[in-house]
Each structure stands twice: as C-alpha cells, then as structure tokens.
Write an enzyme that holds these catalytic residues in place. Structure first.
Site, PDB file in Angstrom:
ATOM      1  N   PRO A  33       0.832  -1.184  -0.215  1.00 38.59           N
ATOM      2  CA  PRO A  33      -0.017  -0.012   0.043  1.00 38.59           C
ATOM      3  C   PRO A  33       0.926   1.306  -0.007  1.00 38.59           C
ATOM      4  O   PRO A  33       1.939   1.296   0.820  1.00 38.59           O
ATOM      5  CB  PRO A  33      -0.713  -0.100   1.254  1.00 38.59           C
ATOM      6  CG  PRO A  33      -0.821  -1.591   1.742  1.00 38.59           C
ATOM      7  CD  PRO A  33       0.478  -2.046   1.169  1.00 38.59           C
ATOM      8  N   GLU A  34       0.445   2.190  -0.801  1.00 37.69           N
ATOM      9  CA  GLU A  34       1.210   3.334  -1.001  1.00 37.69           C
ATOM     10  C   GLU A  34       0.626   4.483  -0.059  1.00 37.69           C
ATOM     11  O   GLU A  34      -0.354   4.488   0.649  1.00 37.69           O
ATOM     12  CB  GLU A  34       1.461   3.955  -2.343  1.00 37.69           C
ATOM     13  CG  GLU A  34       2.115   2.558  -3.166  1.00 37.69           C
ATOM     14  CD  GLU A  34       2.307   3.190  -4.624  1.00 37.69           C
ATOM     15  OE1 GLU A  34       2.913   4.160  -4.768  1.00 37.69           O
ATOM     16  OE2 GLU A  34       2.633   2.516  -5.534  1.00 37.69           O
ATOM     17  N   LYS A  56       4.250   5.839   4.549  1.00 39.52           N
ATOM     18  CA  LYS A  56       3.605   4.539   4.608  1.00 39.52           C
ATOM     19  C   LYS A  56       3.438   4.140   5.925  1.00 39.52           C
ATOM     20  O   LYS A  56       3.127   2.688   6.364  1.00 39.52           O
ATOM     21  CB  LYS A  56       4.377   3.426   3.897  1.00 39.52           C
ATOM     22  CG  LYS A  56       4.531   3.825   2.356  1.00 39.52           C
ATOM     23  CD  LYS A  56       5.473   2.579   1.554  1.00 39.52           C
ATOM     24  CE  LYS A  56       5.761   3.272  -0.007  1.00 39.52           C
ATOM     25  NZ  LYS A  56       6.592   2.266  -0.600  1.00 39.52           N
ATOM     26  N   ASN A  60       5.768   1.854  -5.890  1.00 39.24           N
ATOM     27  CA  ASN A  60       6.291   1.357  -7.217  1.00 39.24           C
ATOM     28  C   ASN A  60       5.215   2.232  -8.339  1.00 39.24           C
ATOM     29  O   ASN A  60       5.634   2.485  -9.707  1.00 39.24           O
ATOM     30  CB  ASN A  60       6.159  -0.035  -7.232  1.00 39.24           C
ATOM     31  CG  ASN A  60       7.402  -0.400  -8.378  1.00 39.24           C
ATOM     32  OD1 ASN A  60       8.195   0.287  -8.767  1.00 39.24           O
ATOM     33  ND2 ASN A  60       7.087  -1.607  -9.111  1.00 39.24           N
ATOM     34  N   ARG A 111      12.991  -3.884  -7.394  1.00 40.41           N
ATOM     35  CA  ARG A 111      11.562  -3.709  -7.928  1.00 40.41           C
ATOM     36  C   ARG A 111      11.487  -3.600  -9.414  1.00 40.41           C
ATOM     37  O   ARG A 111      12.391  -3.121 -10.080  1.00 40.41           O
ATOM     38  CB  ARG A 111      10.916  -2.507  -7.254  1.00 40.41           C
ATOM     39  CG  ARG A 111      10.781  -2.805  -5.732  1.00 40.41           C
ATOM     40  CD  ARG A 111      10.069  -3.719  -5.218  1.00 40.41           C
ATOM     41  NE  ARG A 111       8.386  -3.697  -5.489  1.00 40.41           N
ATOM     42  CZ  ARG A 111       7.763  -2.872  -4.929  1.00 40.41           C
ATOM     43  NH1 ARG A 111       8.060  -2.309  -3.925  1.00 40.41           N
ATOM     44  NH2 ARG A 111       6.326  -2.736  -5.388  1.00 40.41           N
TER      45      ARG A 111
END
Length: 292
Positions: free
Chosen positions: A2-3, A52, A192, A281
C-alpha cells in the site's frame, strides 16, 4: 505494498471512527499481547499518517506505530454510524463505502469472532478494526515517534511538508531518480505505482541521476506526486490516466500510463513500454516519452 494515499485514508478513517473513543485493544493472534495490554482501555486521541506509516496516539502518551508492508491490511465494521471502508491495505481492494444513514444494516452486536491471524483488534462502542499481516506493529513513546518521523523524507500529502527538502535530497545524489523516489528518507509515501506514473507524466527517464534533474523538474515531480496522491486519497485507488487517453476504455481497464504495461503501446506515442529491475523492484517507462 500500500502506498501513501492508503495510509492517509486509514488516518482519516480512524479519526472519524475512533478518535475520542475508549478502545478495547487485544491481540487475538497473541503476537501483540504485551503491546495491546499497554493500550487497552485508553482513549485514542490522534491518528496520523506519514509516508507509509500510521501513528495512533493514545491518552497515556503512547503511540501505536503500524507499517503494513507487503501483506498488511486493516478491516473494519460497526453500527449504523460507521460509513467508512471495510478494508484498506494489501491485497489491494476497491470497496464501496459501507454504513452511514443510507445503509441497511443489522443491529450492531459487537465485532465478529476474529478470523485468521489478527495481530491486533481495536473495539469501541460503535465499531471495530482488525489488523492482519503488518511488517511493524509496535507501541512507542512520543520521543520514539519523533525519531521515526525524523528518518522520513517529506510527505506530499502532509500539510506543511517542505518540497524544498525533497528537491535538495534528490539533487544531492547521483543515484537514479527512480531509486530515490522509492527511498522513504528522500520522499515519504511514494511506491512503485506512483514512481512509474509520476516519472512518465514529467517525461523523466527513471535512470537519470538525481544530480542531473533540474530544480524545476524536481519541483514538478513533487507537485505531480501530490496531485496524484490526493486523487488516490479521494478515490481509494491509483488512477492516473485521463478519459481522453483511455481510448474509450473504462478507468478500471486503463488506470495507468506505464505501470505493469510492459510491451504494450504507450498511450501517448505508441512505443512499447519498457521494464527492468531497479533496486529489487520492477520499474516501467516509455523509451520515447522518457528519453532523458
């Protein structure tokens, strides 16, 4: 993972649902039993997001710090006054709001029996929240909270955050901007998806060194990130495309410009979207729109 927009949505929901309420705090799973005992029976006085991480402050000057990580999620429920979202976190879900005066619900008889590995449960007189699978769930002091916040970069969603601090940190390093945007000490809350979409919209190649980013470009990155993340808080999802660039597709079918679109045509120039590993990533970009 979760961003930042999801964590700010959590802070808003906790504020609306639990701040000012005395909470029964428990750990059905047992792994957080000691921490839960420190908070049980106390009043929640604040809910704050930074990047976050979520910080829930109690009237005994202790704070519950939660980082959802890759697998963490909160689930909620309550009586007819609860009008929030039933699930926020990972795996990502797009849920309709529940509760409120227009919702038809059975009489509230308290929270259901815990299902699965519930790390911590918060219960008020009108609702409940269950946390599963977080990377971090710890009780800290105000001093420890200040230290945790000091380690984070500025958050585009927090009022009073200084974009100049982000610009300075970004441009002081030769590390590629695509790596730096994922560094929570440079800017807090970007993950991301936002990384890929922000860089596409600003036409910056993710491999460009931070030192090669102009001050005006860095400020534009901040402003775009803030706008997209504010949209995310409001909508409950990351939607970056405009109707004119979806070619008649629904938003759900075409939510992003480059994220997870490897090999598909760029929505603006038709070039195949590229992807590569970057700092463990996958990063996505358009080789034509983001040449430099």
């Amino acid at each position: 993972m979760p961003e930042g927009h999801s964590i700010h949505r959590l802070a808003l929901q906790f504020t609306a649902m639990f701040v000012g309420e005395e909470l029964a705090v428990s750990s059905p799973q047992g792994r957080f039993a000691a921490g839960a005992s420190q908070l049980d029976g106390h009043i929640l006085v604040s809910a704050m997001a930074s990047g976050k991480q979520l910080f829930l402050g109690f009237d005994n000057d202790l704070i519950l710090r939660v980082h959802l990580g890759l697998y963490g999620a909160w689930t909620f429920g309550g009586d007819s006054t609860f009008s929030g979202f039933p699930s926020i976190g990972a795996p990502r879900r797009v849920d309709d709001a529940v509760g409120g005066t227009d919702a038809v619900q059975p009489p509230y008889a308290g929270p259901p029996a815990p299902v699965g590995a519930v790390r911590t449960r918060l219960v008020s007189g009108r609702g409940w929240a269950d946390l599963r699978g977080p990377t971090a769930c710890v009780v800290i002091t105000a001093r420890e909270e200040a230290l945790a916040l000091a380690r984070l970069g500025p958050d585009p969603l927090r009022e009073g955050s200084d974009p100049a601090a982000f610009v300075t940190r970004l441009r002081s390093s030769a590390t590629p901007i695509g790596v730096q945007l994922m560094n929570q000490a440079v800017v807090a809350g970007i993950g991301n998806v936002y990384r890929a979409e922000v860089l596409f919209l600003q036409r910056i190649n993710p491999w460009r060194p931070g030192k090669a980013v102009l001050e005006s470009e860095a400020l534009a990155v901040w402003e775009i990130a803030a706008r997209l993340m504010q949209d995310g808080v409001r909508e409950g999802r990351i939607l970056t495309t405009t109707p004119s660039e979806r070619n008649g597709q629904a938003a759900e079918a075409a939510p992003h410009y480059v994220y997870k679109r490897t090999g598909e045509p760029c929505r603006r120039c038709g070039t195949s979207i590229a992807s590569a590993d970057m700092a463990a990533r996958t990063v996505y970009w358009c080789p034509e729109c983001q040449r430099n």
